[in-house]
Design a protein around this motif. Sequence first.
Motif, short mmCIF file in Angstrom:
data_model
loop_
_atom_site.label_atom_id
_atom_site.label_comp_id
_atom_site.label_asym_id
_atom_site.label_seq_id
_atom_site.Cartn_x
_atom_site.Cartn_y
_atom_site.Cartn_z
N PRO A 14 0.81 -1.22 0.00
CA PRO A 14 0.00 0.00 0.00
C PRO A 14 0.86 1.28 0.00
CG PRO A 14 -0.97 -1.61 1.47
CD PRO A 14 0.36 -2.17 1.02
N LEU A 15 1.93 1.30 0.79
CA LEU A 15 2.82 2.47 0.79
C LEU A 15 3.49 2.63 -0.56
CD1 LEU A 15 4.26 4.82 2.18
CD2 LEU A 15 5.97 3.17 3.01
N GLY A 16 3.94 1.53 -1.15
CA GLY A 16 4.57 1.57 -2.47
C GLY A 16 3.63 2.12 -3.52
N ARG A 17 2.35 1.69 -3.48
CA ARG A 17 1.35 2.21 -4.43
C ARG A 17 1.13 3.70 -4.24
NH1 ARG A 17 -0.87 -2.90 -3.63
NH2 ARG A 17 -2.30 -2.24 -2.01
N GLN A 18 1.05 4.12 -2.98
CA GLN A 18 0.85 5.55 -2.69
C GLN A 18 2.03 6.37 -3.23
OE1 GLN A 18 0.99 6.57 1.48
NE2 GLN A 18 0.29 8.66 1.12
N LEU A 19 3.23 5.91 -2.96
CA LEU A 19 4.42 6.64 -3.42
C LEU A 19 4.56 6.57 -4.94
CD1 LEU A 19 6.88 5.67 -0.57
CD2 LEU A 19 5.77 7.88 -0.93
N PHE A 20 4.23 5.44 -5.54
CA PHE A 20 4.25 5.32 -7.00
C PHE A 20 3.33 6.37 -7.61
CE2 PHE A 20 2.61 3.46 -10.97
CZ PHE A 20 3.80 3.27 -11.66
N ASN A 21 2.15 6.48 -7.07
CA ASN A 21 1.18 7.45 -7.57
C ASN A 21 1.71 8.88 -7.42
OD1 ASN A 21 -1.37 8.37 -8.59
ND2 ASN A 21 -1.93 8.88 -6.50
N MET A 22 2.25 9.19 -6.26
CA MET A 22 2.70 10.56 -5.99
C MET A 22 3.98 10.92 -6.77
SD MET A 22 2.01 10.59 -1.88
CE MET A 22 2.02 12.37 -1.59
N VAL A 23 4.95 10.00 -6.76
CA VAL A 23 6.27 10.30 -7.30
C VAL A 23 6.34 10.06 -8.82
CG1 VAL A 23 8.70 9.59 -7.23
CG2 VAL A 23 7.41 9.83 -5.11
N THR A 45 6.66 15.80 2.91
CA THR A 45 5.77 16.53 3.81
C THR A 45 4.43 15.81 3.96
OG1 THR A 45 6.78 18.63 3.22
CG2 THR A 45 4.58 18.74 4.18
N GLN A 46 3.87 15.37 2.82
CA GLN A 46 2.56 14.71 2.85
C GLN A 46 2.58 13.35 3.53
OE1 GLN A 46 0.32 14.77 -0.87
NE2 GLN A 46 1.46 16.59 -1.51
N THR A 47 3.71 12.66 3.45
CA THR A 47 3.77 11.30 4.01
C THR A 47 4.44 11.25 5.38
OG1 THR A 47 5.87 10.87 2.90
CG2 THR A 47 3.85 10.20 1.74
N GLY A 48 5.12 12.34 5.75
CA GLY A 48 5.86 12.33 7.01
C GLY A 48 7.18 11.58 6.92
N MET A 49 7.61 11.27 5.70
CA MET A 49 8.87 10.57 5.49
C MET A 49 9.97 11.59 5.20
SD MET A 49 7.34 7.50 3.10
CE MET A 49 8.85 6.57 2.96
N SER A 50 11.23 11.15 5.32
CA SER A 50 12.35 12.04 5.03
C SER A 50 12.55 12.14 3.52
CB SER A 50 13.63 11.52 5.67
OG SER A 50 14.03 10.31 5.04
N ASP A 51 13.20 13.23 3.10
CA ASP A 51 13.52 13.40 1.68
C ASP A 51 14.35 12.21 1.19
OD1 ASP A 51 12.24 15.84 1.83
OD2 ASP A 51 13.96 17.03 1.18
N SER A 52 15.33 11.78 2.00
CA SER A 52 16.21 10.68 1.56
C SER A 52 15.42 9.39 1.38
CB SER A 52 17.39 10.50 2.51
OG SER A 52 16.95 10.18 3.80
N ALA A 53 14.42 9.16 2.22
CA ALA A 53 13.58 7.96 2.07
C ALA A 53 12.78 8.04 0.76
CB ALA A 53 12.65 7.81 3.26
N ILE A 54 12.29 9.22 0.44
CA ILE A 54 11.52 9.40 -0.80
C ILE A 54 12.43 9.20 -2.01
CG2 ILE A 54 10.08 10.96 -2.18
CD1 ILE A 54 8.77 9.95 0.46
#
Length: 85
Positions: free
Chosen positions: A26-35, A47-56
Amino acid sequence: ETLESATISRDLIRQVFHRMDEQLSPLGRQLFNMVIIQELDVSDVATQTGMSDSAIYAWRSRLAKHLKREYQSVLSETSSSEQRS
């Protein structure tokens, strides 16, 4: 581009996205959609996910590699099935 090649391209993309959707968490799908799909800025996604830039950035790299692999896989399956026809 002919109507037929546009249709083939759309079908190919649809198959690749369907495989990505099946394989990602589910997280992968969310990030795939966003990124990948929405092409949002890394800092906006962080900012939207609360993750670090390096993680993104790491996710973006992995998703791009995964997308390329799936695209090549679908493309080779499509061309080999066309050769058999």
